[in-house]
Motif scaffolding. Structure first.
Motif, PDB file in Angstrom:
ATOM      1  N   PRO A   6       3.564   5.649   6.411  1.00 53.92           N
ATOM      2  CA  PRO A   6       2.409   5.845   5.534  1.00 53.92           C
ATOM      3  C   PRO A   6       1.436   6.850   6.125  1.00 53.92           C
ATOM      4  O   PRO A   6       1.455   7.134   7.332  1.00 53.92           O
ATOM      5  CB  PRO A   6       1.789   4.441   5.455  1.00 53.92           C
ATOM      6  N   SER A   7       0.580   7.390   5.275  1.00 53.87           N
ATOM      7  CA  SER A   7      -0.463   8.289   5.751  1.00 53.87           C
ATOM      8  C   SER A   7      -1.496   7.490   6.541  1.00 53.87           C
ATOM      9  O   SER A   7      -1.506   6.250   6.531  1.00 53.87           O
ATOM     10  CB  SER A   7      -1.142   8.986   4.565  1.00 53.87           C
ATOM     11  N   ALA A   8      -2.393   8.194   7.209  1.00 49.74           N
ATOM     12  CA  ALA A   8      -3.415   7.527   8.019  1.00 49.74           C
ATOM     13  C   ALA A   8      -4.299   6.625   7.162  1.00 49.74           C
ATOM     14  O   ALA A   8      -4.624   5.489   7.553  1.00 49.74           O
ATOM     15  CB  ALA A   8      -4.255   8.565   8.757  1.00 49.74           C
ATOM     16  N   ASP A   9      -4.694   7.111   5.975  1.00 51.06           N
ATOM     17  CA  ASP A   9      -5.548   6.311   5.096  1.00 51.06           C
ATOM     18  C   ASP A   9      -4.807   5.080   4.593  1.00 51.06           C
ATOM     19  O   ASP A   9      -5.390   3.986   4.490  1.00 51.06           O
ATOM     20  CB  ASP A   9      -6.032   7.158   3.919  1.00 51.06           C
ATOM     21  N   VAL A  18       0.846  -1.192   0.000  1.00 44.57           N
ATOM     22  CA  VAL A  18       0.000   0.000   0.000  1.00 44.57           C
ATOM     23  C   VAL A  18       0.884   1.246   0.000  1.00 44.57           C
ATOM     24  O   VAL A  18       1.803   1.365   0.817  1.00 44.57           O
ATOM     25  CB  VAL A  18      -0.927   0.026   1.226  1.00 44.57           C
ATOM     26  N   GLY A  19       0.602   2.176  -0.909  1.00 44.23           N
ATOM     27  CA  GLY A  19       1.379   3.408  -0.961  1.00 44.23           C
ATOM     28  C   GLY A  19       2.813   3.154  -1.419  1.00 44.23           C
ATOM     29  O   GLY A  19       3.081   2.295  -2.259  1.00 44.23           O
ATOM     30  N   GLN A  20       3.746   3.907  -0.857  1.00 42.77           N
ATOM     31  CA  GLN A  20       5.170   3.772  -1.166  1.00 42.77           C
ATOM     32  C   GLN A  20       5.440   3.926  -2.659  1.00 42.77           C
ATOM     33  O   GLN A  20       6.361   3.292  -3.207  1.00 42.77           O
ATOM     34  CB  GLN A  20       5.717   2.426  -0.666  1.00 42.77           C
ATOM     35  N   VAL A  74      -3.670  -0.893   4.987  1.00 43.10           N
ATOM     36  CA  VAL A  74      -2.776  -2.003   5.337  1.00 43.10           C
ATOM     37  C   VAL A  74      -3.456  -2.926   6.339  1.00 43.10           C
ATOM     38  O   VAL A  74      -3.446  -4.154   6.189  1.00 43.10           O
ATOM     39  CB  VAL A  74      -1.440  -1.475   5.906  1.00 43.10           C
ATOM     40  N   TYR A  75      -4.049  -2.341   7.380  1.00 40.95           N
ATOM     41  CA  TYR A  75      -4.735  -3.139   8.395  1.00 40.95           C
ATOM     42  C   TYR A  75      -5.912  -3.895   7.786  1.00 40.95           C
ATOM     43  O   TYR A  75      -6.146  -5.072   8.093  1.00 40.95           O
ATOM     44  CB  TYR A  75      -5.233  -2.244   9.529  1.00 40.95           C
TER      45      TYR A  75
END
Length: 328
Positions: free
Chosen positions: A181-184, A26-28, A189-190
């Motif tokens: 990572p950002s909060a979203d 996620v992200g990155q 990820v969770y």
């Protein structure tokens, strides 16, 4: 096909690689871009970040998405150079020595937590990183092509670690520092982890699935396609004005009063090649100043050292680099 059309095809393949990696991590996005830049230029990459930011997962996902040779070495304090490059082994049947090649003989070597190894182990990679060859038992062996090292290190934990020397840091084309990572993104990820379920095994057992289980087995492309993309990087136009900006930036690091150690010409070459690769990733046939600005920190920051007086005054190397970039 024209050069622009070929570049567009390469850019489409790159976007497919990014989309596949995004299914796992996620992200990155910036980190994935830096890994692709290293792959497309044959440069080495150092990833720096606290544990749990998916550094190992990212490299593994990209390697398997492209379908290239991949080797991983977990560096520890008790390692020997032979654990990385290989050694001579006495064959009891023939009473002769034979060469046992180490994990360095691959296309992409992940040197996990490289700063945990002793200097003699870190140093065994210098020849491989610079000359793409390894010397074993008086014989020299070429490494597979393409070849690059992606190393990771934890910047906050100093117990049982050995700081990489300047000579080895300079071998890394890029040093990227991962952010949280950002909060979203963290929420996503969770959510993904909660929905992964169990991985059934033979004998009726099971273990919770992890993000590593999400990596697709079928690659998006192979080494021939990667080589084609590397060829397209070499066609990206670099203007004389852009080259002049790179020269001024690198030379300014040697003249700045706050810096004791500036950049060598290798940093300028890295900035030029990395900018070319970034232009291809953004579907351009030419570099723009934004490429240099985006990559300057990753190329330059790990190559400069502050004077003792600057450190005592609380000056940070990142502030000096930002000042240099503003002057330009």
């Amino acid at each position: 096909m024209s050069t622009a059309e070929i570049n567009s095809v390469a850019a489409a393949q790159i976007q497919e690689i990014r989309a596949r990696v995004a299914k796992v991590v996620v992200g990155q996005d910036v980190v994935v871009e830096r890994i692709l830049i290293a792959l497309l230029t044959g440069g080495h990459l150092l990833l720096e970040g606290v544990p749990g930011l998916a550094k190992t997962l990212l490299v593994n996902a990209v390697a398997r998405t492209i379908g290239m040779g991949f080797g991983r070495v977990q560096f520890t304090i008790d390692m020997l150079p032979s654990d990385v490059i290989g050694s001579e082994i006495l064959d009891q049947a023939t009473h002769k020595f034979r060469i046992h090649k180490g994990p360095v003989f691959t296309n992409l070597l992940l040197a996990d937590e490289i700063n945990r190894a002793a200097p003699k182990v870190q140093g065994c990679l210098l020849e491989a990183m610079q000359e793409r060859k390894v010397t074993l038992g008086g014989n020299t062996f070429s490494l597979p092509a393409p070849f690059l090292v992606i190393a990771t290190q934890n910047p906050i934990e100093q117990s049982g670690t050995f700081e990489l020397p300047e000579a080895q840091l300079d071998r890394f084309m890029l040093c990227h520092r991962l952010e949280f990572p950002s909060a979203d993104q963290e929420k996503e990820v969770y959510r993904r982890q909660l929905n992964m379920g169990l991985a059934r095994q033979e004998g009726g057992g099971a273990v919770p699935r992890s993000a590593f289980d999400m990596i697709g087995e079928s690659p998006v492309c192979g080494i021939p396609e990667l080589v084609n993309m590397m060829e397209q990087v070499q066609t990206i136009h670099v203007s004389d004005a852009f080259t002049e900006h790179v020269v001024r930036t690198v030379r300014r690091t040697r003249e700045h009063p706050a810096l004791a150690v500036g950049c060598s010409p290798r940093a300028g070459l890295a900035l030029l090649q990395a900018s070319r690769a970034r232009a291809l990733l953004h579907d351009r046939s030419y570099v723009v100043p934004e490429d240099m600005i985006a990559l300057a920190e990753d190329v330059i920051l790990h190559r400069i050292r502050l004077t003792y007086e600057s450190v005592a005054r609380g000056v940070h190397a990142r502030d000096v680099l930002e000042e240099i970039m503003r002057e330009l």
